[in-house]
Design an enzyme around this catalytic site. Structure first.
Site, PDB file in Angstrom:
ATOM      1  CB  SER A  52      78.922  65.599  25.261  1.00  0.00           C
ATOM      2  OG  SER A  52      78.512  66.937  25.095  1.00  0.00           O
TER       3      SER A  52
HETATM    4  N1  SAM Z   1      73.983  68.172  23.653  1.00  0.00           N
HETATM    5  C1  SAM Z   1      74.686  68.041  22.401  1.00  0.00           C
HETATM    6  C2  SAM Z   1      74.626  66.672  21.817  1.00  0.00           C
HETATM    7  O1  SAM Z   1      74.054  65.777  22.430  1.00  0.00           O
HETATM    8  O2  SAM Z   1      75.139  66.512  20.707  1.00  0.00           O
HETATM    9  C3  SAM Z   1      76.118  68.533  22.466  1.00  0.00           C
HETATM   10  C4  SAM Z   1      76.170  69.968  22.484  1.00  0.00           C
HETATM   11  S1  SAM Z   1      77.635  70.766  21.970  1.00  0.00           S
HETATM   12  C5  SAM Z   1      78.828  70.230  23.129  1.00  0.00           C
HETATM   13  C6  SAM Z   1      77.164  72.404  22.509  1.00  0.00           C
HETATM   14  C7  SAM Z   1      76.075  73.042  21.674  1.00  0.00           C
HETATM   15  O3  SAM Z   1      75.663  74.235  22.337  1.00  0.00           O
HETATM   16  C8  SAM Z   1      76.528  73.445  20.285  1.00  0.00           C
HETATM   17  O4  SAM Z   1      75.713  72.851  19.330  1.00  0.00           O
HETATM   18  C9  SAM Z   1      76.382  74.962  20.301  1.00  0.00           C
HETATM   19  O5  SAM Z   1      76.006  75.505  19.058  1.00  0.00           O
HETATM   20  C10 SAM Z   1      75.303  75.151  21.340  1.00  0.00           C
HETATM   21  N2  SAM Z   1      75.225  76.497  21.925  1.00  0.00           N
HETATM   22  C11 SAM Z   1      76.225  77.330  22.280  1.00  0.00           C
HETATM   23  N3  SAM Z   1      75.727  78.470  22.788  1.00  0.00           N
HETATM   24  C12 SAM Z   1      74.368  78.347  22.762  1.00  0.00           C
HETATM   25  C13 SAM Z   1      73.283  79.187  23.143  1.00  0.00           C
HETATM   26  N4  SAM Z   1      73.458  80.401  23.679  1.00  0.00           N
HETATM   27  N5  SAM Z   1      72.034  78.734  22.973  1.00  0.00           N
HETATM   28  C14 SAM Z   1      71.795  77.502  22.447  1.00  0.00           C
HETATM   29  N6  SAM Z   1      72.787  76.665  22.051  1.00  0.00           N
HETATM   30  C15 SAM Z   1      74.050  77.084  22.213  1.00  0.00           C
END
Ligand code: SAM
Length: 205
Positions: A52
């Site tokens: 992000s």
């Molecule tokens: N917090 C992260 C960072 O610091 O890099 C950024 C996260 S990215 C915007 C969103 C993440 O949420 C992705 O890696 C995606 O695979 C994960 N995601 C999506 N749906 C999810 C779920 N149901 N459970 C866990 N992770 C999930």
């Protein structure tokens, strides 16, 4: 990054600003993108996912108002950068990621950096992490169609949650404060996150 993108835009929590000055963001992005790591935008981290924008990490973290003793649940580990910031500011971080390659990568980076207060889980974070509940703070870093019920129920009394909610490709950042069985909700800024995919989120496309 801290002065121009965060302090100047109104991030006031000195602990958040200090953590973001300290954690080496460039270690969490693929080597080809390292020169851009401190720019004012999200960056691709592989598997169709992103790290992000720094400002979004800061504003979401600031809302949790962490003092150092909290247990925090993060849904969407991604690169592990947000988990590192949370680990600097709280007692214990529980982070869930659905893509196992990202769990492995982020766990390796965070372990190499010496973090001992982060637990990782590979799976569907729309169900939360029931065995470790309740949490003083919950941060969801993917966009949800609505607030998953399990996450509400795993929030401690007085706990705070921050979660992007709305249509698949554009959301509003929702702040939630639990007071007994009442959930005080406040819409804040518009945002764009990758979708939260899971049983109580979006279906896979
Ligand atoms: N917090 C992260 C960072 O610091 O890099 C950024 C996260 S990215 C915007 C969103 C993440 O949420 C992705 O890696 C995606 O695979 C994960 N995601 C999506 N749906 C999810 C779920 N149901 N459970 C866990 N992770 C999930």
């Amino acid at each position: 990054m801290v002065e121009e993108q965060l302090r100047r835009r109104g991030i006031r929590d000195e602990r958040v600003l200090a953590a973001m000055a300290m954690v080496p963001r460039h270690l969490f992005v693929p080597s080809g993108s390292q020169p851009e790591s401190y720019e004012d935008r999200p960056l691709p981290i592989g598997d169709g996912q992103t790290i992000s924008q720094p400002y979004m990490v800061a504003i979401m973290t600031q809302y949790l108002d962490l003092k150092g003793e909290e247990r925090v649940l993060e849904i969407g580990t991604g690169s592990g950068y947000q988990a590192a910031i949370l680990a600097e500011l709280s007692k214990m971080v529980f982070t869930v990621e659905r893509i196992s390659a990202l769990v492995q990568k982020s766990e390796r980076i965070l372990t190499d950096l010496g973090y001992k207060n982060i637990r990782f889980q590979s799976g569907d974070g729309t169900k939360g992490w029931a065995e470790e509940a309740p949490f003083d703070g919950i941060i969801v870093t993917a966009g949800a169609p609505e607030v998953p019920k399990a996450l509400r129920s795993q929030l401690a009394e007085g706990g705070k949650m921050v979660i992007p909610v709305g249509p698949r490709y554009s959301q509003t950042l929702l702040k939630i404060l639990r007071e007994g069985d009442h959930f005080e909700e406040e819409d804040t800024t518009g945002c764009v996150f990758v979708p939260l995919v899971g049983e109580f989120g979006w279906k896979e496309e």
